[in-house]
Design a protein around this motif. Structure first.
Motif, PDB file in Angstrom:
ATOM      1  N   ALA A   3     -18.112  59.752  66.237  1.00  0.00           N
ATOM      2  CA  ALA A   3     -17.946  58.373  66.686  1.00  0.00           C
ATOM      3  C   ALA A   3     -18.080  57.400  65.527  1.00  0.00           C
ATOM      4  O   ALA A   3     -17.463  56.335  65.524  1.00  0.00           O
ATOM      5  N   LEU A   4     -18.872  57.755  64.514  1.00  0.00           N
ATOM      6  CA  LEU A   4     -19.042  56.862  63.379  1.00  0.00           C
ATOM      7  C   LEU A   4     -17.844  56.882  62.443  1.00  0.00           C
ATOM      8  O   LEU A   4     -17.735  56.053  61.561  1.00  0.00           O
ATOM      9  N   ALA A   5     -16.945  57.823  62.641  1.00  0.00           N
ATOM     10  CA  ALA A   5     -15.795  57.933  61.750  1.00  0.00           C
ATOM     11  C   ALA A   5     -14.617  57.094  62.232  1.00  0.00           C
ATOM     12  O   ALA A   5     -13.654  56.913  61.517  1.00  0.00           O
ATOM     13  N   ARG A   6     -14.675  56.593  63.467  1.00  0.00           N
ATOM     14  CA  ARG A   6     -13.554  55.851  64.008  1.00  0.00           C
ATOM     15  C   ARG A   6     -13.668  54.379  63.644  1.00  0.00           C
ATOM     16  O   ARG A   6     -14.721  53.765  63.773  1.00  0.00           O
ATOM     17  N   HIS A   7     -12.602  53.786  63.184  1.00  0.00           N
ATOM     18  CA  HIS A   7     -12.552  52.347  62.977  1.00  0.00           C
ATOM     19  C   HIS A   7     -11.865  51.736  64.184  1.00  0.00           C
ATOM     20  O   HIS A   7     -10.704  52.015  64.448  1.00  0.00           O
ATOM     21  N   PRO A   8     -12.572  50.909  64.999  1.00  0.00           N
ATOM     22  CA  PRO A   8     -11.983  50.396  66.232  1.00  0.00           C
ATOM     23  C   PRO A   8     -10.827  49.447  65.958  1.00  0.00           C
ATOM     24  O   PRO A   8     -10.757  48.800  64.913  1.00  0.00           O
ATOM     25  N   ASP A   9      -9.903  49.402  66.892  1.00  0.00           N
ATOM     26  CA  ASP A   9      -8.804  48.454  66.786  1.00  0.00           C
ATOM     27  C   ASP A   9      -9.332  47.035  66.867  1.00  0.00           C
ATOM     28  O   ASP A   9     -10.318  46.742  67.544  1.00  0.00           O
ATOM     29  N   GLN A 232     -15.473  44.588  65.166  1.00  0.00           N
ATOM     30  CA  GLN A 232     -14.127  44.112  64.855  1.00  0.00           C
ATOM     31  C   GLN A 232     -14.132  42.951  63.867  1.00  0.00           C
ATOM     32  O   GLN A 232     -13.160  42.735  63.151  1.00  0.00           O
ATOM     33  N   ARG A 233     -15.199  42.200  63.828  1.00  0.00           N
ATOM     34  CA  ARG A 233     -15.271  41.014  62.979  1.00  0.00           C
ATOM     35  C   ARG A 233     -16.596  41.033  62.222  1.00  0.00           C
ATOM     36  O   ARG A 233     -17.574  41.606  62.681  1.00  0.00           O
ATOM     37  N   VAL A 234     -16.636  40.389  61.052  1.00  0.00           N
ATOM     38  CA  VAL A 234     -17.839  40.403  60.234  1.00  0.00           C
ATOM     39  C   VAL A 234     -18.052  39.027  59.609  1.00  0.00           C
ATOM     40  O   VAL A 234     -17.117  38.401  59.117  1.00  0.00           O
ATOM     41  N   THR A 235     -19.304  38.562  59.667  1.00  0.00           N
ATOM     42  CA  THR A 235     -19.713  37.324  59.010  1.00  0.00           C
ATOM     43  C   THR A 235     -20.731  37.654  57.929  1.00  0.00           C
ATOM     44  O   THR A 235     -21.658  38.440  58.158  1.00  0.00           O
ATOM     45  N   MET A 237     -23.619  36.174  55.286  1.00  0.00           N
ATOM     46  CA  MET A 237     -24.521  35.075  54.965  1.00  0.00           C
ATOM     47  C   MET A 237     -25.194  35.333  53.621  1.00  0.00           C
ATOM     48  O   MET A 237     -25.441  36.478  53.253  1.00  0.00           O
ATOM     49  N   ARG A 238     -25.468  34.245  52.910  1.00  0.00           N
ATOM     50  CA  ARG A 238     -26.229  34.346  51.669  1.00  0.00           C
ATOM     51  C   ARG A 238     -27.052  33.072  51.489  1.00  0.00           C
ATOM     52  O   ARG A 238     -26.528  31.971  51.640  1.00  0.00           O
ATOM     53  N   ASP A 239     -28.346  33.247  51.215  1.00  0.00           N
ATOM     54  CA  ASP A 239     -29.261  32.117  50.988  1.00  0.00           C
ATOM     55  C   ASP A 239     -29.234  31.117  52.142  1.00  0.00           C
ATOM     56  O   ASP A 239     -29.246  29.894  51.923  1.00  0.00           O
ATOM     57  N   GLY A 240     -29.166  31.624  53.380  1.00  0.00           N
ATOM     58  CA  GLY A 240     -29.247  30.767  54.553  1.00  0.00           C
ATOM     59  C   GLY A 240     -27.965  30.078  54.950  1.00  0.00           C
ATOM     60  O   GLY A 240     -27.950  29.314  55.914  1.00  0.00           O
ATOM     61  N   ALA A 241     -26.875  30.344  54.243  1.00  0.00           N
ATOM     62  CA  ALA A 241     -25.617  29.653  54.506  1.00  0.00           C
ATOM     63  C   ALA A 241     -24.502  30.638  54.856  1.00  0.00           C
ATOM     64  O   ALA A 241     -24.547  31.814  54.484  1.00  0.00           O
ATOM     65  N   HIS A 242     -23.501  30.139  55.578  1.00  0.00           N
ATOM     66  CA  HIS A 242     -22.314  30.924  55.912  1.00  0.00           C
ATOM     67  C   HIS A 242     -21.453  31.105  54.669  1.00  0.00           C
ATOM     68  O   HIS A 242     -21.173  30.146  53.944  1.00  0.00           O
ATOM     69  N   VAL A 243     -21.050  32.345  54.398  1.00  0.00           N
ATOM     70  CA  VAL A 243     -20.168  32.623  53.265  1.00  0.00           C
ATOM     71  C   VAL A 243     -18.740  32.864  53.740  1.00  0.00           C
ATOM     72  O   VAL A 243     -17.791  32.277  53.222  1.00  0.00           O
ATOM     73  N   SER A 244     -18.557  33.745  54.750  1.00  0.00           N
ATOM     74  CA  SER A 244     -17.211  34.065  55.213  1.00  0.00           C
ATOM     75  C   SER A 244     -17.274  34.730  56.563  1.00  0.00           C
ATOM     76  O   SER A 244     -18.295  35.310  56.944  1.00  0.00           O
ATOM     77  N   THR A 245     -16.166  34.665  57.303  1.00  0.00           N
ATOM     78  CA  THR A 245     -15.958  35.430  58.531  1.00  0.00           C
ATOM     79  C   THR A 245     -14.548  35.999  58.488  1.00  0.00           C
ATOM     80  O   THR A 245     -13.584  35.268  58.235  1.00  0.00           O
ATOM     81  N   ASP A 246     -14.430  37.313  58.699  1.00  0.00           N
ATOM     82  CA  ASP A 246     -13.134  37.989  58.620  1.00  0.00           C
ATOM     83  C   ASP A 246     -13.051  39.085  59.670  1.00  0.00           C
ATOM     84  O   ASP A 246     -14.075  39.588  60.158  1.00  0.00           O
ATOM     85  N   LEU A 247     -11.802  39.488  59.978  1.00  0.00           N
ATOM     86  CA  LEU A 247     -11.603  40.747  60.675  1.00  0.00           C
ATOM     87  C   LEU A 247     -11.953  41.879  59.712  1.00  0.00           C
ATOM     88  O   LEU A 247     -11.597  41.825  58.522  1.00  0.00           O
ATOM     89  N   LEU A 248     -12.655  42.891  60.200  1.00  0.00           N
ATOM     90  CA  LEU A 248     -13.046  43.999  59.324  1.00  0.00           C
ATOM     91  C   LEU A 248     -11.837  44.707  58.731  1.00  0.00           C
ATOM     92  O   LEU A 248     -11.900  45.244  57.628  1.00  0.00           O
ATOM     93  N   ASP A 250      -9.409  43.406  57.492  1.00  0.00           N
ATOM     94  CA  ASP A 250      -8.853  42.623  56.392  1.00  0.00           C
ATOM     95  C   ASP A 250      -9.750  42.574  55.157  1.00  0.00           C
ATOM     96  O   ASP A 250      -9.389  41.938  54.152  1.00  0.00           O
ATOM     97  N   VAL A 251     -10.922  43.193  55.212  1.00  0.00           N
ATOM     98  CA  VAL A 251     -11.848  43.089  54.084  1.00  0.00           C
ATOM     99  C   VAL A 251     -12.539  44.431  53.885  1.00  0.00           C
ATOM    100  O   VAL A 251     -12.919  45.101  54.836  1.00  0.00           O
ATOM    101  N   GLY A 252     -12.701  44.849  52.633  1.00  0.00           N
ATOM    102  CA  GLY A 252     -13.320  46.132  52.326  1.00  0.00           C
ATOM    103  C   GLY A 252     -14.815  46.007  52.085  1.00  0.00           C
ATOM    104  O   GLY A 252     -15.342  44.899  51.887  1.00  0.00           O
TER     105      GLY A 252
END
Length: 521
Positions: A3-9, A232-235, A237-248, A250-252
């Protein structure tokens, strides 16, 4: 396939988030924990929140849970502004939080912990214990884990405590499920089982009474394979602030790590090749009735030996008996050829043994004492003169080890209980490393620690081994075991099931021994 090997749609978001956090700020004295943080959570989607320890993740979820109130910013539920006066208000709105550190009442039963404050009542207003136990048993059946609802919570392992918290959250039919490092103390089998339940909640087919569209899941973890498997999505954070939000998709992982730490990490497992020296730790025939039996092994100077196996195999119990926290019923433990008495941790410390325990809050720290006192506690005799503690030497040692482990805190005088879980773990490591041990026993040394500090801890362990320290490591992370150990001892049902050299140790060979599919070497 695992189950850990599957990347969900990727799942397209709903038009309106279930929960939106807008420009949240929060400070604690001089420490700015959050600064303009933001996050959107959608029904039917698992959203990962990643960042180093001290990035503000725990503060963010405590605001969402009603535990803290923000200094600025707002929370929206289904597009409407809300204010949670307390945790009960957040729970009533359908928000359930599983914290990194379980917080059960030890004197209550498992079922009482599950339904505390909302116990089923009988005809005359008394608690219906039979009904409560039946509901608890049904929850654990859905989780696929055996658990006696009538047993006291005191004495449960970290893994079992975590499962009770998960069952409690599921029983609330939550619309938003927040999971803060829920798998830190679980093995691969338990993680896959847990993820099956979470996917069912996310996809709306768990049999709960929550919205048929599925729950919104916020998943906080330092394990990127789990993030990729569930979310499916990842945000970031660094030093208490938002850095980025992307679909997984689209980002490695390398890019996520760069955003988290703002620097290159180098090798995650910088294992130095060291020629082992003389035997420093010699364990023979160690037995604790009902826990482990006839356990024997040696650890040489300059060697890192890992105890691997499934949760419940007896790994932590063995190292506690070696250190003297628990009595042993039979067997011997020798350090440098001298036998240590049973059940005497003071003797182990005098012999040069240090233990970084699995449960930092209960066994590793005095939470009401300061960072300074905790970091120097085992070395107070060394830092004293004529019976008086030398404040300057104490502060220098605490500050030095805090800096080496990149611990984040406001002041050395702050209580250890105010730190994030990962920074608490760093203080426990600092406390024992400052004693310059001959034998360092580390039980889950990187549990709850961010990816940047994991690499630093691994470098530190490797450097200690290169300096001649004998390292005995318990870890549930197979990659950590394979990356850092010179030898792997695999435990199953309280015994050593087999020994693997560094060249022989693979994920498959370790798991075959741990599950009894391969005869002992």
């Amino acid at each position: 396939m695992s189950a850990l090997a599957r990347h969900p749609d990727s799942v397209p978001p709903q038009p309106v988030p279930v929960v939106s956090l807008r420009a949240l700020s929060k400070s604690f004295g001089a420490v700015q924990a959050l600064s303009g943080a933001r996050l959107d959570l959608y029904a039917g989607e698992a959203h990962a929140l990643v960042g180093e320890n001290g990035a503000g993740k725990s503060t963010l979820i405590k605001i969402l849970a009603g535990l803290y109130r923000p200094d600025a910013g707002s929370i929206e539920l289904d597009g409407e502004p809300v204010r949670f006066s307390d945790t009960a208000a957040a729970m009533a709105a359908g928000i359930a939080v599983i914290y990194q550190e379980p917080a059960l009442f030890g004197d209550l039963t498992v079922a009482e912990n599950l339904f505390i404050g909302r116990q089923p009542k009988g005809r005359f207003g008394f608690i219906d214990r039979a009904a409560m136990n039946r509901r608890a048993a049904a929850l654990f059946a859905r989780l696929g884990v055996p658990m006696d609802p009538d047993r006291p919570a005191k004495g449960l392992s970290i893994a079992d405590q975590q499962l009770v918290e998960i069952a409690k959250a599921i029983s609330l039919d939550a619309r938003v499920l927040v999971m803060d490092e829920p798998t830190a103390a679980l093995s691969g089998v338990e993680v896959e089982r847990l993820f099956g339940v979470v996917r069912a909640l996310r996809d709306g087919d768990s049999g709960s009474d929550a919205d048929a569209g599925g729950a919104a899941v916020l998943f906080i973890s330092h394990r990127f394979n789990e993030v990729e498997a569930l979310c499916q999505r990842v945000t970031v954070m660094r030093d208490g602030a938002h850095v980025s939000t992307d679909l997984l998709a689209d980002v490695g992982v390398e890019e996520l790590v760069r955003r988290m730490v703002g620097r290159d990490l180098g090798a995650m497992f910088p294992k130095q090749e060291v020629e082992p020296g003389e035997v420093v730790l010699d364990v023979e025939g160690l037995t604790r009735t009902g826990v482990c039996r006839d356990v024997g092994f040696q650890v040489r100077a300059g060697e890192i030996v890992a105890l691997a196996g499934l949760v419940g195999a007896g790994r932590s119990e063995v190292v506690q008996a070696v250190f003297g926290v628990e009595d042993r019923d039979a067997g011997t433990v020798r350090v440098g050829g001298r036998e240590l008495p049973s059940g005497d941790p003071r003797a182990a410390i005098r012999a040069g043994v240090a233990l970084v325990p699995e449960d930092r809050r209960q066994q590793g720290l005095l939470l009401d004492l300061s960072v300074l006192r905790n970091a120097t506690l085992p070395g107070r005799g060394r830092l004293s003169r004529f019976g008086f503690l030398i404040g300057g030497a104490e502060r220098r040692e605490a500050a030095e080890w805090g800096a080496r482990l990149n611990a984040k805190y406001g002041r050395l005088t702050d209580a250890a209980g105010t730190l994030s879980g990962g920074n608490q773990q760093k203080i426990v490591l600092a406390k024992w490393l400052a004693t310059n041990p001959k034998v360092l026993i580390v039980d889950e040394p990187t549990r709850g620690i961010d990816v940047g500090t994991k690499a630093e801890v691994h470098r530190l362990l490797s450097a200690l081994a290169a300096d001649g320290v004998a390292v005995l490591m318990v870890s549930s992370e197979l990659l950590e075991v394979l990356g850092m150990a010179d030898r792997v001892l695999v435990m199953r049902e309280g015994r050593i099931a087999g020994e693997l050299s560094r060249a022989e140790a693979t994920e498959e060979s370790v798991m075959r021994l741990a599950t009894g599919q391969e005869a002992a070497a």
